[in-house]
Scaffold this active site. Sequence first.
Site, short mmCIF file in Angstrom:
data_model
loop_
_atom_site.label_atom_id
_atom_site.label_comp_id
_atom_site.label_asym_id
_atom_site.label_seq_id
_atom_site.Cartn_x
_atom_site.Cartn_y
_atom_site.Cartn_z
N ASP A 1 -2.05 3.67 9.02
CA ASP A 1 -0.84 2.83 8.99
C ASP A 1 0.42 3.69 8.93
O ASP A 1 0.36 4.90 8.64
CB ASP A 1 -0.93 1.90 7.78
N ASP B 1 1.09 -8.19 12.00
CA ASP B 1 0.80 -8.75 10.66
C ASP B 1 0.90 -10.27 10.68
O ASP B 1 0.47 -10.93 9.75
CB ASP B 1 1.78 -8.20 9.63
C1 GLA Z 1 0.87 -3.01 7.00
C2 GLA Z 1 -0.31 -3.43 7.84
C3 GLA Z 1 -1.12 -4.48 7.11
C4 GLA Z 1 -1.59 -3.91 5.79
C5 GLA Z 1 -0.40 -3.44 4.98
C6 GLA Z 1 -0.82 -2.71 3.74
O1 GLA Z 1 1.81 -3.99 6.89
O2 GLA Z 1 0.12 -3.92 9.07
O3 GLA Z 1 -2.22 -4.88 7.87
O4 GLA Z 1 -2.47 -2.85 6.03
O5 GLA Z 1 0.43 -2.56 5.72
O6 GLA Z 1 0.24 -2.26 2.97
#
Ligand code: GLA
Length: 760
Positions: free
Chosen positions: A501, A571
């Site tokens: 990420d 997300d």
């Molecule tokens: C990002 C990712 C999510 C999750 C969060 C965790 O927003 O896109 O899927 O992994 O971080 O903090």
Amino acid sequence: MQDHGRTHCPNIRITFLRTCLSYIAMAIVFSICPGMHAAPPDFQSATSQASVKYDKSFRTFRLDGGNVSYVFGINERGELQTVYWGRRLLADDVLPPVHALPGHPFGMTTTPQEYSGWGGGLYTEPALKVTFADGNRDLVLHYVSYSIDKNSLAVVLRDIRRDLFVTLHYTVDQQTGIIGRSALIENRTTSPVTIEQAAAASWNLPHGNSYSLRYLAGRWGGETTLESRAIQPGSTVLESRRGVTGHQNNPWFAIAQDSSVAEESGNVWFGALAWSGDWRITVEQDIMQRVHVTGGFNPFDFAFPLAPGARLETPVFYGGFSSEGFGSASRLLHIFELTEILPHAPNPPLRKVLYNSWEATDMNVNEANQEALAEKAASIGVERFVMDDGWFGQRGIKPRAGLGDWYVNPEKFPHGLKPLIDKVHSLGMDFGLWVEPEMVNLKSDLYLTHPDWVISFPDRPRTLARDQLVLNLARPEVRDYVFGVVDKLLSENDISFIKWDYNRNWSEPGWPEQALDAQKTIYVQYIHNYYSILDELRRKHPNVEFETCSGGGGRVDLGVLHRVDQTWTSDNTDPFDRLTIQDGFSHAYTPGVMMAWVTDSPNWYNGRSTSLSYRFLSAMQGSLGIGNNLNKWSLEDFATAKSMIATYKTIRSIVQRGSLYRLISPQNGSNFSATEYANRDQDAAVFFFFMHSEQERYPAPRLYLRGLNPSEKYKLRAISGKASSDTPEIASGAYWMGHGLDLILHGDYDAASFELERQR
Ligand code: GLA
């Protein structure tokens, strides 16, 4: 060096006659059966060889691949000038020598150059702009030499006065005709040169004034929104100034010849840039109504000094053409990604059905709650269990802490990760882990020890986003630290999958430790080191798969896709919003990398409620994941999920590897949306149909399938939902494509899905 002599003129008439006859024959076939092809059209020439040739007498280079020909030549001034990019020409078609276009005092040159230096009175977007040590900023690039190696071509250019060399690299893909272009810039002078702008390529379209541009825009939670606008005099700039690919624009474009171009018809030129840092694509119409697309490093805040003997290589800008509309253009990109770009190309493994803990347990992960979720996930057929954020350092315990300290939190996991990983394995799943190793929280041991490791300017505030700063991966010691963090995790634990990420964009993009004139090289060096970490990890841990993620889909491009196996799309997991996000995504990227999770209802992002089967069908259009809090599920939910996942496993090779047909677009507030995926050998297809809301009990529009063999029989089988009672169980491909079928959708947020299987 090779020289393929030019073909003699008497062939032209015969060729012309042959071409006319074949077009007439094709026109008859298409007018009888619109939308029908005996074979999927995109790959008709899949068997015809790719070739790269140089015609010595006309001084032209010609690249052929798939259904595409690309031709450019050396004009009388010594510039490389685009001649043709479009539908494949016959081998003996003759293209005349090129001539520079006449200029005038207020537009000295509008010659469509393959790679122009900023100099000699150029007003169109230059590919390369430099400053020499003596202050000269004039750069005029002329042809020097070429070499051909199978399907690739290198053409060397040099400034008319100075030893500044550029080698243009071209490759042509046999199957799709997609051309890869990049430039290697070399300073062979005895003084430093600063590069201020360096594109990978310029693409020049045939003269015309009715082009329109499609591109992808968006933001966090609203990625890959499909936009379109007419191409008119002036420029449209697509870019990222964020240090990373970004949510705001994605480095992809498609240009339609005119307003008659549709999903499955018409001439479309498209391209995608393989770069995960600051990038820019400029689509411009010049004063003579010529369209040029120039893309590469973003020149904003850019300066790359080249010492004598030093070189800079640009990213690769891929470009393609289809005469069969936007749908075909995406299918070409999809097959190209699967067979040429992805780490295991040409046969990347199918995506496993995964479970991800993020929406269920947020950062509050621990051994007990993860094991409980793992048991439930295994019971519905999940193949990979991924523990998301929260397992390390003081993450989720102390505010603004954790990132940078990649030790397993001893309160949450008193015995390390091993018990959970063993449990996951004992349940028949493999184990995946979330990391965000390029970031640091202020309250971390790492930041206390190395406050200088972050991207920053001296004596300026460090702007926080999500309470974190970005480590300067351009620095060799930071690069080694980040590699070490992930390498250690993979070496000490039996981990099969990393979700990598990256949850903020850059601010104050300084590199104070670097010499002043080289500080802006951070934009390039950072990404080179990011790529080198992924490359080295893959070499050392060849069985581990990676997912790219940046707050959802903020780091998706052909550069990172060369190093990761899948992408986190957004997300925003609302299944209705996802229809448009996924539709946009599919214009540039294969559903084979597009992760889509089923999550809880009402959805966390927008509060919308939808049925579990609607959520499954929306997510089954890509690579399926489950993100629910399984502790809240009823027995019925478990039964639905188990059956849907079992079905998905039977169709996933079609969804992830087949040809995607966007039957009804969800864009522009459409009440309906439909996609179809057909196996490339036409033995099976699966399709999905979604309705936003029923109005006055009007029936849903009929679906006309595509990509089937008209003369074969196919059996219809319901995955979910109903077809009208007069729908046959078995019918020909001609029937399903020509007559079509009616599906029954009812109420709000209803969906249906069916499969077609060829009968023997
Ligand atoms: C990002 C990712 C999510 C999750 C969060 C965790 O927003 O896109 O899927 O992994 O971080 O903090």
